[in-house]
Design a protein around this motif. Structure first.
Motif, mmCIF file in Angstrom:
data_model
loop_
_atom_site.group_PDB
_atom_site.id
_atom_site.type_symbol
_atom_site.label_atom_id
_atom_site.label_comp_id
_atom_site.label_asym_id
_atom_site.label_seq_id
_atom_site.Cartn_x
_atom_site.Cartn_y
_atom_site.Cartn_z
ATOM 1 N N ARG A 276 0.842 -1.192 0.000
ATOM 2 C CA ARG A 276 0.000 0.000 0.000
ATOM 3 C C ARG A 276 0.879 1.246 0.000
ATOM 4 O O ARG A 276 2.000 1.245 0.498
ATOM 5 C CB ARG A 276 -0.937 0.041 1.205
ATOM 6 C CG ARG A 276 -1.870 -1.136 1.364
ATOM 7 C CD ARG A 276 -2.792 -1.306 0.177
ATOM 8 N NE ARG A 276 -3.962 -2.135 0.457
ATOM 9 C CZ ARG A 276 -3.989 -3.448 0.420
ATOM 10 N NH1 ARG A 276 -2.873 -4.111 0.146
ATOM 11 N NH2 ARG A 276 -5.102 -4.103 0.665
ATOM 12 N N ASP B 162 -3.262 0.790 -3.851
ATOM 13 C CA ASP B 162 -2.844 -0.617 -3.826
ATOM 14 C C ASP B 162 -1.873 -0.810 -4.988
ATOM 15 O O ASP B 162 -2.262 -0.715 -6.153
ATOM 16 C CB ASP B 162 -4.061 -1.521 -3.984
ATOM 17 C CG ASP B 162 -3.717 -3.006 -3.856
ATOM 18 O OD1 ASP B 162 -2.527 -3.363 -4.015
ATOM 19 O OD2 ASP B 162 -4.626 -3.809 -3.613
ATOM 20 N N VAL C 211 -7.747 2.655 -3.662
ATOM 21 C CA VAL C 211 -8.782 1.895 -2.971
ATOM 22 C C VAL C 211 -9.550 2.743 -1.976
ATOM 23 O O VAL C 211 -10.625 2.329 -1.509
ATOM 24 C CB VAL C 211 -8.181 0.657 -2.265
ATOM 25 C CG1 VAL C 211 -7.590 -0.301 -3.291
ATOM 26 C CG2 VAL C 211 -7.118 1.067 -1.249
ATOM 27 N N ALA C 212 -9.021 3.922 -1.620
ATOM 28 C CA ALA C 212 -9.735 4.793 -0.683
ATOM 29 C C ALA C 212 -9.178 6.202 -0.792
ATOM 30 O O ALA C 212 -8.037 6.411 -1.227
ATOM 31 C CB ALA C 212 -9.603 4.276 0.749
ATOM 32 N N SER D 44 -6.888 1.577 7.045
ATOM 33 C CA SER D 44 -6.844 0.117 6.985
ATOM 34 C C SER D 44 -6.362 -0.286 5.594
ATOM 35 O O SER D 44 -5.923 0.547 4.803
ATOM 36 C CB SER D 44 -8.230 -0.463 7.273
ATOM 37 O OG SER D 44 -9.131 -0.144 6.221
ATOM 38 N N GLU D 45 -6.457 -1.558 5.273
ATOM 39 C CA GLU D 45 -5.996 -2.014 3.961
ATOM 40 C C GLU D 45 -6.870 -1.495 2.830
ATOM 41 O O GLU D 45 -6.423 -1.400 1.685
ATOM 42 C CB GLU D 45 -5.955 -3.544 3.923
ATOM 43 C CG GLU D 45 -4.865 -4.149 4.796
ATOM 44 C CD GLU D 45 -4.756 -5.641 4.616
ATOM 45 O OE1 GLU D 45 -5.609 -6.213 3.883
ATOM 46 O OE2 GLU D 45 -3.841 -6.258 5.166
ATOM 47 N N THR D 46 -8.122 -1.170 3.146
ATOM 48 C CA THR D 46 -9.045 -0.787 2.079
ATOM 49 C C THR D 46 -9.817 0.495 2.353
ATOM 50 O O THR D 46 -10.652 0.893 1.526
ATOM 51 C CB THR D 46 -10.077 -1.917 1.851
ATOM 52 O OG1 THR D 46 -10.783 -2.169 3.083
ATOM 53 C CG2 THR D 46 -9.390 -3.191 1.390
ATOM 54 N N ALA D 47 -9.553 1.168 3.489
ATOM 55 C CA ALA D 47 -10.386 2.322 3.828
ATOM 56 C C ALA D 47 -9.604 3.389 4.578
ATOM 57 O O ALA D 47 -8.589 3.108 5.236
ATOM 58 C CB ALA D 47 -11.585 1.872 4.666
#
Length: 628
Positions: free
Chosen positions: A496, A519, A529-530, A575-578
């Protein structure tokens, strides 16, 4: 690096040094950026007589009707403009941030390279916080959340009582702090307005006390610290006594008079003078030695770079072991064993914009070996086309220097990444990838191992992913186009990448602060991703990543922001996605700007000129306020 206009104007007063006249080779077929000029090698002088003869000749060729050129203006001699100090309180020069050290329970400074400390407004060792406020050094005990020591440094007593010192940044090594600043009265010659770069060594074992001071003619460019050894880079200008040329009727007469002044100047006019004072007040003086000076094959003798070395664990600072090169510089990068100073000479291109044939943008790079604790050693020098953004544009990996530049020729702008390798006393090109962002310029760069990330911008933000595993054949493997741009890129772990910058409309008009999570696990298909936006806002971290805090153990991101509301520190959870907003931290005062954020244990500390605030990192509940 991307600088504010005020910062760039201040920096431009420093530049006007080494120039190269080697012709550019023809570009390879299909290339959009010219190849680098033949690398040049530094040569040491055999004697002071040879040094003086060479300096006079080069300076006489470079002098103009009003002195030495500097960004379209003229330099009349008498010291070096304080570029870094001018940027304090405005927007500092951008720099990279290293990931936290494993097992470390405090964040420390957001450095470019792990293990290489950069000077900043505040430092911590996990037990205390050391910072500069209103001309004083302040020590705050983390456990008691109270000021445990204070030392005024803004004024230095001397016989005249007129010495004015501005302290700007510091480095920390155990119980020692090295405070960097400027003596504007200059205890070197007592001439008001002549800036002397000053380093003050403070012992923190008990009540803070000064144990050594070092002042040298010139302006602070930057500094780096590895272990207990600090390297300080100073830029200086020749102290030539030019005549009053306003009485002359022609530029030819003015140039002739100025050349006479240059040819009458002693060698001391070029060699920076220094003084060192120990804890007992014993003072020693000296100059950079002729034997410590090197030069490129072609140069203008209107600027000099000096690298100083200080043992922060010693009894005093000593004489700094100066090593100098007759050249200019505006960007410093170090990875531990190597220190690089780069000079992109952008002022030359801008100065000749109105001429029929402006010089091609060229960045010169000087490499020093700093692997030992002693005096640095010149290793090599080289050139690449174009100009740098900041120190993030350079990265040494496995013996190769990767360097990203933007080039503008014939009203066409594009960027490239060059790979240089040490070859004798030269840095020679072994590979390049060019044609990045045609019609755009670089806004951020990040090299992580054998991968590279470059953001260019004009209307949209292409994020390029680069494969650098083969130094002889670097290549673009992916591209992501999104609105706006990232001015700073930061590794966020597990493939990331965080980007901080500005959102923008389809026409390229900026809309406000934007934080993006990318990503990049598949370099061929990078994706965002965010994102989190703050309309109409901006952040000092866009220009100075020392203001950027990402604490990966908590997934916590803290950056100072400003907009039409009260300035604050924006706290985000990543986080990984947000990316989600956790809240904001403010300091007393409607317009109080918060400059830095630190993590010590479970506490988030924020710093402004007013004081330090301790906040629970998990709940953002206020724990303490300490007035500075």
């Amino acid at each position: 690096m991307r600088r504010s206009l005020a910062a760039l104007s201040a920096l431009c007063l420093v530049v006007a040094g080494c120039t190269s006249t080697a012709p550019e080779p023809a570009s390879p077929a299909g290339s959009t950026v010219p190849g680098p000029a033949p690398a040049f090698k530094l040569v040491a002088f055999d004697s002071c007589e040879e040094l003086l003869r060479s300096l006079r000749g080069a300076a006489a060729d470079a002098v103009g009707p009003w002195g030495f050129a500097a960004m379209g203006g003229m330099w009349r001699g008498g010291g070096v403009a304080d570029s870094r100090a001018a940027m304090q309180g405005d927007t500092n020069m951008l720099s990279k941030g290293a990931a936290p050290v494993a097992g470390q329970e405090y964040s420390g400074t957001n450095n470019h390279e792990a293990g290489v400390e950069e000077p900043d407004l505040v430092k911590t060792d996990g037990k205390r916080i050391v910072t500069l406020a209103h001309g004083s050094l302040k020590v705050v005990d983390v456990a008691t959340r109270a000021v445990s020591g204070s030392l005024a440094l803004g004024t230095v007593d001397d016989a005249s009582g007129k010495s004015a010192v501005n302290v700007t940044e510091l480095l920390l090594a155990g119980d020692r702090a090295l405070v960097l600043g400027y003596d504007y009265k200059s205890d070197l010659d007592g001439v008001p307005g002549v800036a002397g770069a000053q380093m003050t060594l403070v012992d923190l074992a008990g009540a803070p006390k000064v144990v050594g001071r070092f002042t040298i003619e010139g302006g602070l460019l930057d500094a780096r610290q590895v272990g207990g050894t600090a390297r300080v880079v100073v830029a200086s200008r020749p102290q030539v006594a030019f005549p009053d040329v306003s009485k002359f009727d022609s530029d030819e007469a003015r140039i002739a008079a100025n050349r006479s002044a240059v040819n009458a100047a002693p060698v001391d006019a070029w060699l920076p003078r220094w003084t060192a004072t120990d804890a007992a007040g014993k003072r020693t003086e000296g100059r950079v030695d002729c034997g410590a000076v090197s030069r490129p094959a072609t140069y203008s003798a209107t600027a000099m770079l000096t690298v100083l070395t200080f043992d922060l664990t010693g009894a005093a600072l000593g004489g700094g072991d100066p090593v100098s090169v007759v050249a200019d510089g505006d960007t410093v990068y170090a990875n531990g064993p190597s220190l690089y100073i780069a000079n992109d000479q952008r002022w030359r291109v801008m100065s000749f914009r109105r001429t029929a044939s402006p010089p091609a943008p060229v960045t010169q790079v000087f490499r020093f070996d700093i692997s030992g604790a002693g005096k640095p050693r010149f290793v090599a020098s080289g050139e690449v086309p174009g100009w740098l953004l900041n120190q993030y544009s350079m990265s040494e990996w496995d013996g190769h220097l990767r360097i990203a530049t933007t080039n503008s020729l014939d009203n066409t702008t594009s960027s490239a990444v060059y790979v240089l390798r040490l070859n004798g006393g030269r840095l020679t090109q072994v590979g390049k990838v060019d044609g990045l962002g045609k019609g755009e310029r670089i806004y951020s760069v990040r090299f992580i191992g054998t991968a590279g990330y470059v953001v260019t911008f004009r209307q949209t933000d292409p994020l390029y992913t680069l494969d650098l595993r083969d130094p002889s054949a670097p290549k673009v493997v992916g591209e992501l186009k999104i609105p706006g741009y990232s001015a700073y890129l930061h590794p966020a772990g597990d493939g990331r990448l965080l980007g901080l910058g500005q959102d923008a409309s389809a026409q390229g008009r900026v809309q406000g602060l934007q934080v993006s999570l990318f990503d990049v696990r598949d370099p061929a298909h990078p994706s965002r991703v965010a994102q989190h936006q703050r309309k109409g806002g901006g952040s000092e971290a866009e220009y100075d990543p020392h203001a950027f805090l990402f604490w990966q153990p908590l997934g916590l991101l803290a950056v100072p922001v400003w907009n039409d509301r009260q300035p604050s520190v924006l706290v985000l959870k990543v986080s990984e996605t947000a990316i989600t907003e956790a809240g904001a931290i403010t300091h007393p005062g409607r317009y109080t700007m918060i400059r830095r954020s630190l993590i010590v244990g479970g506490t988030l500390w924020t710093l402004s000129e007013q004081g330090l605030k301790a906040t629970d990192a998990a709940t953002l509940a206020e724990q303490a306020w300490i007035t500075l």
